[in-house]
Design a protein around this motif. Sequence first.
Motif, mmCIF file in Angstrom:
data_model
loop_
_atom_site.group_PDB
_atom_site.id
_atom_site.type_symbol
_atom_site.label_atom_id
_atom_site.label_comp_id
_atom_site.label_asym_id
_atom_site.label_seq_id
_atom_site.Cartn_x
_atom_site.Cartn_y
_atom_site.Cartn_z
ATOM 1 N N UNK A 1 -2.659 36.490 5.272
ATOM 2 C CA UNK A 1 -3.257 35.290 5.219
ATOM 3 C C UNK A 1 -2.633 34.176 6.111
ATOM 4 N N UNK A 2 -1.797 32.991 5.351
ATOM 5 C CA UNK A 2 -1.319 32.280 6.223
ATOM 6 C C UNK A 2 0.065 32.569 6.885
ATOM 7 N N UNK A 3 0.864 33.625 6.492
ATOM 8 C CA UNK A 3 1.888 34.189 7.005
ATOM 9 C C UNK A 3 2.312 35.602 6.660
ATOM 10 N N UNK A 4 2.539 36.426 7.582
ATOM 11 C CA UNK A 4 3.279 37.688 7.419
ATOM 12 C C UNK A 4 4.355 37.787 8.330
ATOM 13 N N UNK A 5 5.304 37.159 8.131
ATOM 14 C CA UNK A 5 6.504 37.056 8.937
ATOM 15 C C UNK A 5 7.683 37.413 8.325
ATOM 16 N N UNK A 6 8.801 38.205 8.985
ATOM 17 C CA UNK A 6 10.075 38.441 8.567
ATOM 18 C C UNK A 6 9.868 39.586 7.632
ATOM 19 N N UNK A 7 10.423 39.508 6.493
ATOM 20 C CA UNK A 7 10.066 40.317 5.337
ATOM 21 C C UNK A 7 8.539 40.512 5.048
ATOM 22 N N UNK A 8 7.790 39.679 5.256
ATOM 23 C CA UNK A 8 6.326 39.804 5.026
ATOM 24 C C UNK A 8 5.603 40.838 5.859
ATOM 25 N N UNK A 9 6.018 40.530 7.018
ATOM 26 C CA UNK A 9 5.527 41.497 8.190
ATOM 27 C C UNK A 9 6.252 42.801 7.821
ATOM 28 N N UNK A 10 7.310 43.016 7.359
ATOM 29 C CA UNK A 10 8.042 44.348 7.162
ATOM 30 C C UNK A 10 7.126 45.053 6.233
ATOM 31 N N UNK A 11 6.847 44.385 5.162
ATOM 32 C CA UNK A 11 5.897 44.875 3.961
ATOM 33 C C UNK A 11 4.472 45.276 4.585
ATOM 34 N N UNK A 12 3.992 44.457 5.703
ATOM 35 C CA UNK A 12 2.636 44.697 5.991
ATOM 36 C C UNK A 12 2.765 45.919 6.997
ATOM 37 N N UNK A 13 3.573 46.296 7.620
ATOM 38 C CA UNK A 13 3.768 47.409 8.226
ATOM 39 C C UNK A 13 3.678 48.912 7.565
ATOM 40 N N UNK A 14 4.002 48.727 6.022
ATOM 41 C CA UNK A 14 3.707 49.581 5.103
ATOM 42 C C UNK A 14 2.142 50.531 5.284
ATOM 43 N N UNK A 15 1.417 49.331 5.772
ATOM 44 C CA UNK A 15 0.019 49.673 5.698
ATOM 45 C C UNK A 15 -0.345 50.549 6.871
ATOM 46 N N UNK A 16 -1.614 51.219 7.039
ATOM 47 C CA UNK A 16 -1.952 51.939 8.132
ATOM 48 C C UNK A 16 -2.644 50.982 9.110
ATOM 49 N N UNK A 17 -3.039 49.933 8.668
ATOM 50 C CA UNK A 17 -3.914 49.053 9.604
ATOM 51 C C UNK A 17 -3.347 47.393 9.050
ATOM 52 N N UNK A 18 -3.311 46.558 10.027
ATOM 53 C CA UNK A 18 -2.881 45.267 9.665
ATOM 54 C C UNK A 18 -4.095 44.505 10.571
ATOM 55 N N UNK A 19 -4.661 43.324 9.531
ATOM 56 C CA UNK A 19 -5.378 42.423 9.888
ATOM 57 C C UNK A 19 -5.107 41.248 9.797
ATOM 58 N N UNK A 20 -5.362 40.130 10.500
ATOM 59 C CA UNK A 20 -4.914 38.821 10.014
ATOM 60 C C UNK A 20 -5.915 37.721 10.561
ATOM 61 N N UNK A 21 -5.794 36.433 10.174
ATOM 62 C CA UNK A 21 -6.747 35.564 10.450
ATOM 63 C C UNK A 21 -6.022 35.106 11.980
ATOM 64 N N UNK A 22 -6.917 34.537 12.791
ATOM 65 C CA UNK A 22 -6.497 34.056 14.088
ATOM 66 C C UNK A 22 -5.527 33.160 14.071
ATOM 67 N N UNK A 23 -5.613 32.413 12.984
ATOM 68 C CA UNK A 23 -4.256 30.969 12.751
ATOM 69 C C UNK A 23 -3.144 31.646 11.913
ATOM 70 N N UNK A 24 -3.006 32.731 11.455
ATOM 71 C CA UNK A 24 -1.896 33.488 10.660
ATOM 72 C C UNK A 24 -0.810 33.415 11.544
#
Length: 253
Positions: free
Chosen positions: A75-98
Amino acid sequence: MAGVIAARAPGLGGPTMNAASLAPALERAFRLKRLSAVMLAINSPGGSPVQSSLIAARVRRLAEKHAVPVIACIEDAGASGGYWIACAADEIVCDAASVVGSIGVISQGFGFNEALEKLGVERRVVTSGENKSFLDPFLPADPEHQERLRDLLSSLHEEFKNWVRSRRGDRLKGSEAELFSGRFWTGREAVAQGLADGIGDLHGEVLRRFGEDARITVLDARRPRWPWRLFAAATGAAFSVLEERAARARLGL
């Protein structure tokens, strides 16, 4: 999955998440009947690398155990540790302004040695072990300590980079020098760099992938129970809010 990622003593509450607080929701999510996928709604500027790693590892173990696909929706941010967690997923989608990325490690602190001198305060410390007073904020910065800290952060950075490489693989399109520099991008830029797979949001992705009849079960992190709610509001919550604001400010949010 919202807030700063940080270990917290039970009952302190606040907008933080960690492996312990997320465990019940994650376990329940993967045990749901007629489950088609687990969607991770991520809105975090980062935080503890250890907690980020523990959360991501649990997601992977559950995904492999139950053979269920995982899609991270930033959503707003998937940065640093937030992105670390996102990488556990098989796919990552985000808003254009994330805000996405910030693959790096940071250590921050303050020095109070001059303040003590101005106040006329004498500090007395006795240690056994030459490194027990490492990075003492009441002493002038020690170049040797600073160099050791840089070595530590570099090692943690390598762990982060290896995790991203293992999860994103050939999907990474930018140069590693840029991708792993700690820089962050908008969602659309992140897709172009291979840090994310597409532009979208949780409900839109459910509709696109599973149709209008799909049922969404929303699960959240464990919250402190009464009577700890009032205690949390009066103590840990205020500090957690300040911590999250500082983390988001580094991303321009």
